[in-house]
Design an enzyme around this catalytic site. Structure first.
Site, PDB file in Angstrom:
ATOM      1  N   ARG A  46      35.639  43.670  85.056  1.00 50.27           N
ATOM      2  CA  ARG A  46      36.909  43.716  84.327  1.00 50.27           C
ATOM      3  C   ARG A  46      38.084  43.261  85.184  1.00 50.27           C
ATOM      4  O   ARG A  46      39.197  43.796  85.085  1.00 50.27           O
ATOM      5  CB  ARG A  46      37.213  45.129  83.795  1.00 50.27           C
TER       6      ARG A  46
ATOM      7  N   SER B  71      37.965  51.366  76.232  1.00 46.41           N
ATOM      8  CA  SER B  71      37.818  52.214  77.429  1.00 46.41           C
ATOM      9  C   SER B  71      39.160  52.311  78.143  1.00 46.41           C
ATOM     10  O   SER B  71      39.716  51.293  78.554  1.00 46.41           O
ATOM     11  CB  SER B  71      36.805  51.604  78.393  1.00 46.41           C
TER      12      SER B  71
ATOM     13  N   GLU C 112      41.624  51.256  83.107  1.00 52.04           N
ATOM     14  CA  GLU C 112      41.188  49.877  82.848  1.00 52.04           C
ATOM     15  C   GLU C 112      42.280  49.197  82.015  1.00 52.04           C
ATOM     16  O   GLU C 112      42.465  47.990  82.057  1.00 52.04           O
ATOM     17  CB  GLU C 112      39.857  49.894  82.075  1.00 52.04           C
TER      18      GLU C 112
HETATM   19  C1  LIG Z   1      38.347  49.489  70.086  1.00 52.99           C
HETATM   20  C2  LIG Z   1      38.347  48.647  71.329  1.00 52.99           C
HETATM   21  C3  LIG Z   1      37.153  48.313  71.942  1.00 52.99           C
HETATM   22  C4  LIG Z   1      37.125  47.552  73.106  1.00 52.99           C
HETATM   23  N1  LIG Z   1      35.912  47.228  73.662  1.00 52.99           N
HETATM   24  C5  LIG Z   1      35.879  46.463  74.785  1.00 52.99           C
HETATM   25  C6  LIG Z   1      34.626  46.079  75.369  1.00 52.99           C
HETATM   26  O1  LIG Z   1      33.552  46.418  74.867  1.00 52.99           O
HETATM   27  N2  LIG Z   1      34.652  45.326  76.509  1.00 52.99           N
HETATM   28  C7  LIG Z   1      35.817  44.906  77.076  1.00 52.99           C
HETATM   29  O2  LIG Z   1      35.762  44.208  78.095  1.00 52.99           O
HETATM   30  N3  LIG Z   1      37.015  45.246  76.535  1.00 52.99           N
HETATM   31  C8  LIG Z   1      37.073  45.993  75.417  1.00 52.99           C
HETATM   32  N4  LIG Z   1      38.287  46.355  74.868  1.00 52.99           N
HETATM   33  C9  LIG Z   1      39.523  45.923  75.524  1.00 52.99           C
HETATM   34  C10 LIG Z   1      40.110  44.596  74.962  1.00 52.99           C
HETATM   35  O3  LIG Z   1      39.443  44.219  73.794  1.00 52.99           O
HETATM   36  C11 LIG Z   1      40.006  43.470  75.986  1.00 52.99           C
HETATM   37  O4  LIG Z   1      40.673  43.822  77.186  1.00 52.99           O
HETATM   38  C12 LIG Z   1      40.581  42.152  75.461  1.00 52.99           C
HETATM   39  O5  LIG Z   1      40.330  41.106  76.372  1.00 52.99           O
HETATM   40  C13 LIG Z   1      42.074  42.211  75.202  1.00 52.99           C
HETATM   41  O6  LIG Z   1      42.419  41.025  74.521  1.00 52.99           O
HETATM   42  P1  LIG Z   1      43.847  40.805  73.916  1.00 52.99           P
HETATM   43  O7  LIG Z   1      43.894  39.403  73.409  1.00 52.99           O
HETATM   44  O8  LIG Z   1      44.172  41.866  72.951  1.00 52.99           O
HETATM   45  O9  LIG Z   1      44.755  40.891  75.224  1.00 52.99           O
HETATM   46  P2  LIG Z   1      46.030  41.867  75.584  1.00 52.99           P
HETATM   47  O10 LIG Z   1      45.565  43.249  75.473  1.00 52.99           O
HETATM   48  O11 LIG Z   1      47.181  41.443  74.725  1.00 52.99           O
HETATM   49  O12 LIG Z   1      46.273  41.430  77.061  1.00 52.99           O
HETATM   50  C14 LIG Z   1      45.342  41.789  78.071  1.00 52.99           C
HETATM   51  C15 LIG Z   1      45.755  41.121  79.396  1.00 52.99           C
HETATM   52  O13 LIG Z   1      45.556  39.711  79.298  1.00 52.99           O
HETATM   53  C16 LIG Z   1      46.783  39.017  79.567  1.00 52.99           C
HETATM   54  N5  LIG Z   1      46.794  37.844  78.673  1.00 52.99           N
HETATM   55  C17 LIG Z   1      46.467  37.819  77.359  1.00 52.99           C
HETATM   56  N6  LIG Z   1      46.508  36.555  76.905  1.00 52.99           N
HETATM   57  C18 LIG Z   1      46.880  35.777  77.953  1.00 52.99           C
HETATM   58  C19 LIG Z   1      47.106  34.367  78.111  1.00 52.99           C
HETATM   59  N7  LIG Z   1      46.925  33.488  77.120  1.00 52.99           N
HETATM   60  N8  LIG Z   1      47.505  33.923  79.328  1.00 52.99           N
HETATM   61  C20 LIG Z   1      47.668  34.785  80.366  1.00 52.99           C
HETATM   62  N9  LIG Z   1      47.468  36.116  80.271  1.00 52.99           N
HETATM   63  C21 LIG Z   1      47.083  36.589  79.078  1.00 52.99           C
HETATM   64  C22 LIG Z   1      47.884  40.018  79.300  1.00 52.99           C
HETATM   65  O14 LIG Z   1      49.047  39.727  80.053  1.00 52.99           O
HETATM   66  C23 LIG Z   1      47.223  41.311  79.762  1.00 52.99           C
HETATM   67  O15 LIG Z   1      47.320  41.417  81.169  1.00 52.99           O
HETATM   68  C24 LIG Z   1      38.338  47.103  73.688  1.00 52.99           C
HETATM   69  C25 LIG Z   1      39.565  47.425  73.063  1.00 52.99           C
HETATM   70  C26 LIG Z   1      39.570  48.185  71.896  1.00 52.99           C
HETATM   71  C27 LIG Z   1      40.892  48.503  71.245  1.00 52.99           C
END
Ligand SMILES: Cc1cc2nc3c(=O)[nH]c(=O)nc-3n(C[C@H](O)[C@H](O)[C@H](O)COP(=O)(O)OP(=O)(O)OC[C@H]3O[C@@H](n4cnc5c(N)ncnc54)[C@H](O)[C@@H]3O)c2cc1C
Length: 321
Positions: free
Chosen positions: A150, A221, A317
């Site tokens: 991660r 998580s 995380e």
């Molecule tokens: C119900 C649930 C289940 C989940 N299960 C998992 C799982 O099984 N495994 C797992 O790994 N994660 C899981 N997650 C966490 C989440 O899905 C991941 O971390 C995912 O990558 C977040 O994506 P996001 O687009 O919403 O990014 P955000 O939450 O909006 O951003 C996350 C990070 O990425 C950066 N970022 C986003 N887009 C860009 C871009 N284009 N350029 C530069 N930086 C950027 C942001 O600045 C931030 O630091 C879960 C979350 C939830 C709510």
């Protein structure tokens, strides 16, 4: 987290040209800024007094193809699970175990998302970025991204510096499943196993354990699973013989944070509208009216309770802003 927080500006763009315009705008230059994806791993502890950037760059192109492999380039604004569905529809192997992870393609490369025995870094070839400082395009190869559990260079040395515009993934065109995780293990002997079968199994497990983001706020998580040294683990196991554990290399041991939290008596524990999700104690859920202060108080309470009971420090995380 479904928290009621606001930002001063939100800039969405659909092309790299539009992004260049945003980076030249006075509202961008005069304010602090941060890039977001779908927001599914973000905990804003108060309103954001600056500009949030969000990509709507949405395309999936085949950039290279051989007899047994294909390289796809996906825009950062593609919903991650839509990318997984695209791979499955085309019989490309490698993304299916990450079915149902919320968020977008851009964040997959920042967060090194992973589930059920695979991680994004297993399939990422390279990451296309724009440097916020110079506005120039840069391409990071997989090793340059310094991927770990991660984690990536974009969360450390280059935190808040590079905007991911697209990601290239290499997938297999010949069947290649990863079936090492519990519920998938028994599928190894299934004749004619399909990508859809694996996806449906994973979605069913996820739905039974994790809150549906459309209904209940969470970040998945909340904490990383701690990795402890062997001596510390021996002492922990002597006190709690049933503690689950996994080898983490170099004599170190990974212990599920969810077990530590549940065994500390915190299952269902709540502060205000924030609670330890009873079906999976690694998750902090918004029961409907949580404030940022509730979430912060709860996660700090969990860290101190676990530390006092086991002498183990939990680390979020989630991205806490
Ligand atoms: C119900 C649930 C289940 C989940 N299960 C998992 C799982 O099984 N495994 C797992 O790994 N994660 C899981 N997650 C966490 C989440 O899905 C991941 O971390 C995912 O990558 C977040 O994506 P996001 O687009 O919403 O990014 P955000 O939450 O909006 O951003 C996350 C990070 O990425 C950066 N970022 C986003 N887009 C860009 C871009 N284009 N350029 C530069 N930086 C950027 C942001 O600045 C931030 O630091 C879960 C979350 C939830 C709510």
């Amino acid at each position: 987290m479904h928290l009621d927080v606001r930002c001063k500006y939100l800039a969405e763009y659909s092309t790299t040209q539009e992004l260049a315009e945003v980076l030249n705008a006075p509202e961008y230059k005069q304010n602090r800024s941060m890039h977001i994806g779908g927001g599914s791993n973000l905990v804003f502890t108060r309103d954001y007094d600056g500009m949030l950037l969000h990509s709507k760059i949405q395309f999936i192109n085949t950039v290279n193809e051989t007899a047994d492999k294909v390289t796809l380039e996906a825009g950062a604004g593609i919903v991650w699970d839509d990318f997984v569905k695209y791979c499955i529809a085309h019989n490309y192997y490698g993304a299916e175990n990450m079915s149902g992870i919320p968020g977008e393609v851009g964040a997959s490369a920042v967060q090194n998302i992973g589930s059920y025995g695979t991680e994004a870094c297993d399939i990422i070839l390279q990451v296309h970025c724009i440097d916020k400082h110079t506005g120039k395009t840069e391409i990071f190869s997989n090793p340059q991204c310094q991927y770990a559990y991660r984690d990536s260079i974009f969360k450390n040395e280059y935190y808040n510096r590079y905007i991911v515009t697209s990601v290239e993934y290499t997938l297999s065109k010949t069947p290649r499943f990863t079936l090492t995780y519990g519920p998938l293990r028994e599928m190894a002997s299934t004749p004619m196993l399909t990508l859809n079968h694996v996806r449906e199994t994973i979605l069913a497990v996820r739905n039974s354990k994790l809150p549906n983001p459309a209904e209940t706020g969470s970040v998945g998580s909340f904490f990383k699973n701690p990795i402890i040294d062997e001596n510390q683990f021996i002492a922990l196991q002597a006190a709690y013989p049933l503690v689950p554990h996994y080898p983490a290399g170099e004599g170190r041991v990974k212990v599920p944070a969810g077990w530590l939290i549940e065994n500390a008596g915190l299952k269902g524990f709540s502060i205000g509208g924030a609670c330890v999700y009873p079906k999976q104690c690694l998750v902090i859920a918004n029961t409907g009216n949580a404030t940022p202060a509730d979430v912060v108080a709860l996660y700090k309470h969990i860290i101190s309770t676990v530390s006092n009971k086991y002498g183990i420090e939990l680390h979020p995380e989630a991205n806490i802003i």
